[in-house]
Design a protein around this motif. Structure first.
Motif, PDB file in Angstrom:
ATOM      1  N   ILE A 101      52.760  76.181  77.657  1.00 45.49           N
ATOM      2  CA  ILE A 101      52.412  75.994  79.756  1.00 45.49           C
ATOM      3  C   ILE A 101      53.126  75.560  80.358  1.00 45.49           C
ATOM      4  O   ILE A 101      53.833  74.000  80.299  1.00 45.49           O
ATOM      5  N   ALA A 102      53.293  75.995  81.728  1.00 47.35           N
ATOM      6  CA  ALA A 102      53.758  75.408  82.794  1.00 47.35           C
ATOM      7  C   ALA A 102      53.262  73.849  82.736  1.00 47.35           C
ATOM      8  O   ALA A 102      51.939  73.771  82.509  1.00 47.35           O
ATOM      9  N   PRO A 103      54.275  72.432  83.174  1.00 50.86           N
ATOM     10  CA  PRO A 103      54.095  71.436  83.672  1.00 50.86           C
ATOM     11  C   PRO A 103      53.178  72.025  85.087  1.00 50.86           C
ATOM     12  O   PRO A 103      53.997  72.059  85.633  1.00 50.86           O
ATOM     13  N   GLY A 104      52.500  70.478  84.964  1.00 52.14           N
ATOM     14  CA  GLY A 104      51.769  69.534  86.581  1.00 52.14           C
ATOM     15  C   GLY A 104      50.432  69.778  85.921  1.00 52.14           C
ATOM     16  O   GLY A 104      49.969  70.086  84.876  1.00 52.14           O
ATOM     17  N   GLY A 105      49.954  69.562  86.925  1.00 56.54           N
ATOM     18  CA  GLY A 105      48.487  68.944  86.668  1.00 56.54           C
ATOM     19  C   GLY A 105      48.220  67.955  85.927  1.00 56.54           C
ATOM     20  O   GLY A 105      48.936  66.870  85.911  1.00 56.54           O
ATOM     21  N   GLN A 106      47.099  67.341  85.150  1.00 56.22           N
ATOM     22  CA  GLN A 106      46.586  66.336  84.735  1.00 56.22           C
ATOM     23  C   GLN A 106      46.719  66.376  83.193  1.00 56.22           C
ATOM     24  O   GLN A 106      47.762  67.268  83.101  1.00 56.22           O
ATOM     25  N   THR A 107      46.287  65.719  82.030  1.00 53.89           N
ATOM     26  CA  THR A 107      46.936  65.611  81.117  1.00 53.89           C
ATOM     27  C   THR A 107      45.758  65.941  79.834  1.00 53.89           C
ATOM     28  O   THR A 107      44.684  66.597  80.804  1.00 53.89           O
ATOM     29  N   ARG A 108      46.303  67.297  79.287  1.00 52.68           N
ATOM     30  CA  ARG A 108      46.067  67.540  78.445  1.00 52.68           C
ATOM     31  C   ARG A 108      46.095  67.691  77.328  1.00 52.68           C
ATOM     32  O   ARG A 108      46.648  67.450  76.571  1.00 52.68           O
ATOM     33  N   THR A 109      45.207  67.574  76.437  1.00 52.80           N
ATOM     34  CA  THR A 109      44.858  67.659  74.552  1.00 52.80           C
ATOM     35  C   THR A 109      44.936  69.067  74.222  1.00 52.80           C
ATOM     36  O   THR A 109      43.591  69.638  74.353  1.00 52.80           O
ATOM     37  N   LEU A 110      46.071  68.938  73.266  1.00 54.08           N
ATOM     38  CA  LEU A 110      45.581  70.280  72.297  1.00 54.08           C
ATOM     39  C   LEU A 110      44.859  69.943  70.894  1.00 54.08           C
ATOM     40  O   LEU A 110      46.552  68.932  69.897  1.00 54.08           O
ATOM     41  N   THR A 111      43.889  70.429  70.165  1.00 49.60           N
ATOM     42  CA  THR A 111      43.516  70.134  69.573  1.00 49.60           C
ATOM     43  C   THR A 111      43.626  70.593  67.840  1.00 49.60           C
ATOM     44  O   THR A 111      42.596  69.951  66.558  1.00 49.60           O
ATOM     45  N   SER A 112      44.117  72.027  67.726  1.00 53.08           N
ATOM     46  CA  SER A 112      43.738  72.934  67.199  1.00 53.08           C
ATOM     47  C   SER A 112      45.524  72.869  66.049  1.00 53.08           C
ATOM     48  O   SER A 112      45.605  73.085  65.047  1.00 53.08           O
ATOM     49  N   PHE A 113      45.793  71.835  66.348  1.00 52.63           N
ATOM     50  CA  PHE A 113      47.587  72.007  65.245  1.00 52.63           C
ATOM     51  C   PHE A 113      46.459  71.367  63.949  1.00 52.63           C
ATOM     52  O   PHE A 113      46.864  70.240  64.141  1.00 52.63           O
ATOM     53  N   ALA A 114      46.970  72.269  63.006  1.00 57.97           N
ATOM     54  CA  ALA A 114      47.827  71.059  61.466  1.00 57.97           C
ATOM     55  C   ALA A 114      48.179  71.900  60.364  1.00 57.97           C
ATOM     56  O   ALA A 114      48.731  73.031  60.727  1.00 57.97           O
ATOM     57  N   LEU A 115      48.347  70.752  59.535  1.00 56.41           N
ATOM     58  CA  LEU A 115      49.459  71.615  58.823  1.00 56.41           C
ATOM     59  C   LEU A 115      49.036  71.110  57.482  1.00 56.41           C
ATOM     60  O   LEU A 115      48.315  69.698  56.638  1.00 56.41           O
ATOM     61  N   THR A 116      48.893  71.873  56.233  1.00 59.57           N
ATOM     62  CA  THR A 116      48.277  71.937  54.697  1.00 59.57           C
ATOM     63  C   THR A 116      49.734  71.795  53.750  1.00 59.57           C
ATOM     64  O   THR A 116      50.565  73.224  54.165  1.00 59.57           O
ATOM     65  N   VAL A 117      49.686  71.929  53.497  1.00 55.60           N
ATOM     66  CA  VAL A 117      50.949  71.715  51.903  1.00 55.60           C
ATOM     67  C   VAL A 117      50.009  71.913  50.544  1.00 55.60           C
ATOM     68  O   VAL A 117      49.229  71.338  49.953  1.00 55.60           O
ATOM     69  N   ARG A 118      50.335  72.840  49.539  1.00 53.98           N
ATOM     70  CA  ARG A 118      49.861  73.245  48.631  1.00 53.98           C
ATOM     71  C   ARG A 118      51.571  73.256  47.762  1.00 53.98           C
ATOM     72  O   ARG A 118      52.577  73.892  47.654  1.00 53.98           O
ATOM     73  N   ALA A 119      51.182  73.718  46.451  1.00 48.78           N
ATOM     74  CA  ALA A 119      52.469  73.686  45.347  1.00 48.78           C
ATOM     75  C   ALA A 119      51.829  74.794  45.141  1.00 48.78           C
ATOM     76  O   ALA A 119      51.387  75.794  44.304  1.00 48.78           O
ATOM     77  N   ASN A 120      53.701  75.286  44.468  1.00 44.55           N
ATOM     78  CA  ASN A 120      53.617  76.858  44.407  1.00 44.55           C
ATOM     79  C   ASN A 120      54.408  77.176  43.014  1.00 44.55           C
ATOM     80  O   ASN A 120      55.038  76.771  42.901  1.00 44.55           O
ATOM     81  N   VAL A 121      53.032  77.553  42.260  1.00 47.29           N
ATOM     82  CA  VAL A 121      53.778  77.985  40.401  1.00 47.29           C
ATOM     83  C   VAL A 121      54.281  79.856  40.221  1.00 47.29           C
ATOM     84  O   VAL A 121      52.901  80.006  40.494  1.00 47.29           O
ATOM     85  N   GLN A 122      54.946  80.144  40.573  1.00 48.35           N
ATOM     86  CA  GLN A 122      55.093  81.602  40.412  1.00 48.35           C
ATOM     87  C   GLN A 122      54.427  82.471  41.183  1.00 48.35           C
ATOM     88  O   GLN A 122      53.343  83.656  40.794  1.00 48.35           O
ATOM     89  N   GLY A 123      54.016  81.577  42.400  1.00 45.78           N
ATOM     90  CA  GLY A 123      53.457  82.949  43.466  1.00 45.78           C
ATOM     91  C   GLY A 123      51.654  82.698  43.236  1.00 45.78           C
ATOM     92  O   GLY A 123      51.251  83.145  44.188  1.00 45.78           O
ATOM     93  N   SER A 124      51.432  81.313  42.227  1.00 42.73           N
ATOM     94  CA  SER A 124      49.952  81.355  41.901  1.00 42.73           C
ATOM     95  C   SER A 124      49.567  79.704  42.740  1.00 42.73           C
ATOM     96  O   SER A 124      51.196  79.290  43.162  1.00 42.73           O
ATOM     97  N   PHE A 125      49.088  79.453  43.111  1.00 40.37           N
ATOM     98  CA  PHE A 125      48.534  77.947  43.725  1.00 40.37           C
ATOM     99  C   PHE A 125      47.923  77.319  43.046  1.00 40.37           C
ATOM    100  O   PHE A 125      46.241  77.305  43.308  1.00 40.37           O
ATOM    101  N   PRO A 126      48.032  76.417  41.933  1.00 43.09           N
ATOM    102  CA  PRO A 126      46.766  75.553  40.904  1.00 43.09           C
ATOM    103  C   PRO A 126      46.011  74.739  42.261  1.00 43.09           C
ATOM    104  O   PRO A 126      46.559  74.400  43.056  1.00 43.09           O
ATOM    105  N   THR A 127      44.599  74.788  41.521  1.00 40.00           N
ATOM    106  CA  THR A 127      43.600  73.933  42.510  1.00 40.00           C
ATOM    107  C   THR A 127      44.331  72.897  42.043  1.00 40.00           C
ATOM    108  O   THR A 127      44.485  71.922  41.490  1.00 40.00           O
ATOM    109  N   ASP A 128      44.194  71.386  43.426  1.00 39.56           N
ATOM    110  CA  ASP A 128      44.806  70.589  43.921  1.00 39.56           C
ATOM    111  C   ASP A 128      43.479  68.936  42.663  1.00 39.56           C
ATOM    112  O   ASP A 128      42.508  69.637  43.386  1.00 39.56           O
ATOM    113  N   ARG A 129      44.107  68.610  42.497  1.00 43.49           N
ATOM    114  CA  ARG A 129      43.262  67.155  42.123  1.00 43.49           C
ATOM    115  C   ARG A 129      42.369  66.631  43.343  1.00 43.49           C
ATOM    116  O   ARG A 129      40.680  65.977  43.444  1.00 43.49           O
TER     117      ARG A 129
END
Length: 291
Positions: free
Chosen positions: A247-275
């Motif tokens: 986004i080109a800089p300029g104008g007033q301050t803006r906030t983007l709220t849709s950024f998220a990270l999710t981590v999960r354990a991989n066991v041979q291509g499957s993802f066991p349920t986390d506790r």
């Protein structure tokens, strides 16, 4: 007195009687004569082969002296085991079957029955015989019913990060930490990234990636990123990733709220349920300051 005229007369009478008898036979043939002739021909055909077979049997008995002679097959039938026809002629008439009697010389006087040869046993497998190896057993993707091991990953990051304008965009860094609070071993840490459609991330040097685009709407896009090596039980690992917002800089301050990270354990291509799945995801606001 000369007896020649009387002899000639008797001879003439005898010839006359013979001629008359011959004429009677021609005129009135014997009705039984054809039957007798047919009987004589049939008898001759039946007796001749029987005599030949008897001679062959006598010759075989002399040759096979000291051996048992098998009983010949019934007349008019073939040998079911050898496939050869029987030596007896099939005439279609009722001809008595001669009885086979072995010669006295053909009956063994002494001797012990020869034992049959035992079947050769199959060879035992040796060390040279290849044996199929058992397929490797894959580790289970879920603990057994009696296991108490569990997966419990968590991720932490700043609640907001301010990016820097420059070069026609906003750029910056985001630090986050993954902690392994579980007791079950796994293969790697996979990362799911949800970010604004204007943003991209740079994972160089983190051990994470590559990433695969999974979907997009008007506001966000989602990527699946292959994970880094697993974190030891009770341990943690920190990462720094680059963030860029086109986004080109300029104008007033803006906030983007849709950024998220999710981590999960991989066991041979499957993802066991986390506790505790609630702490597997962290959300960070991206602040774009006014220029």
């Amino acid at each position: 007195m000369d007896s020649r005229p009387q002899d000639n007369e008797r001879l003439a009478i005898a010839f006359g009687d013979l001629r008359a008898a011959g004429l009677r036979r021609v005129a009135e043939p014997d009705p039984d004569e054809p039957r007798r002739r047919a009987y004589r021909r049939l008898r001759n055909r039946s007796v001749a082969p029987a005599v030949a077979v008897a001679l062959l049997g006598l010759a075989g008995a002399v040759t096979l002296a000291g051996r048992g002679v098998p009983t010949p097959p019934p007349a008019g039938t073939g040998d079911a085991t050898s496939g050869f026809p029987s030596a007896w002629p099939g005439t279609g008439s009722a001809v008595p079957t001669p009885t086979w009697s072995p010669s006295p010389a053909s009956t063994p006087t002494t001797g012990t029955p020869t034992p049959s040869t035992p079947a050769t046993p199959s060879p035992e497998p040796t060390s040279r015989t290849p044996r199929p190896s058992a397929p490797p057993t894959a580790p289970p993707t879920a603990p057994s019913a009696t296991s108490t091991a569990y997966v419990d990953l968590s991720v932490s990051a700043p609640r907001a990060v301010t990016l820097v304008p420059g070069g026609g965009a906003y750029t910056g860094w985001l630090d986050f930490t993954v902690t392994n609070g579980g007791t079950r071993a796994y293969d790697s840490n996979d990362l799911v990234v949800v970010l604004p459609v204007e943003a991209t991330v740079d994972l160089d040097g983190t051990g994470l990636g590559g990433c695969f685009h999974q979907g997009q709407d008007d506001d966000t896009k989602t990527m699946f990123c292959t994970g880094d090596r697993r974190i030891p039980v009770g341990g943690s690992r920190s990462y720094r990733i680059g963030v860029r917002v086109d986004i080109a800089p300029g104008g007033q301050t803006r906030t983007l709220t849709s950024f998220a990270l999710t981590v999960r354990a991989n066991v041979q291509g499957s993802f066991p349920t986390d506790r505790t799945p609630a702490d597997n995801t962290v959300r960070t606001d991206l602040t774009l300051p006014a220029d």
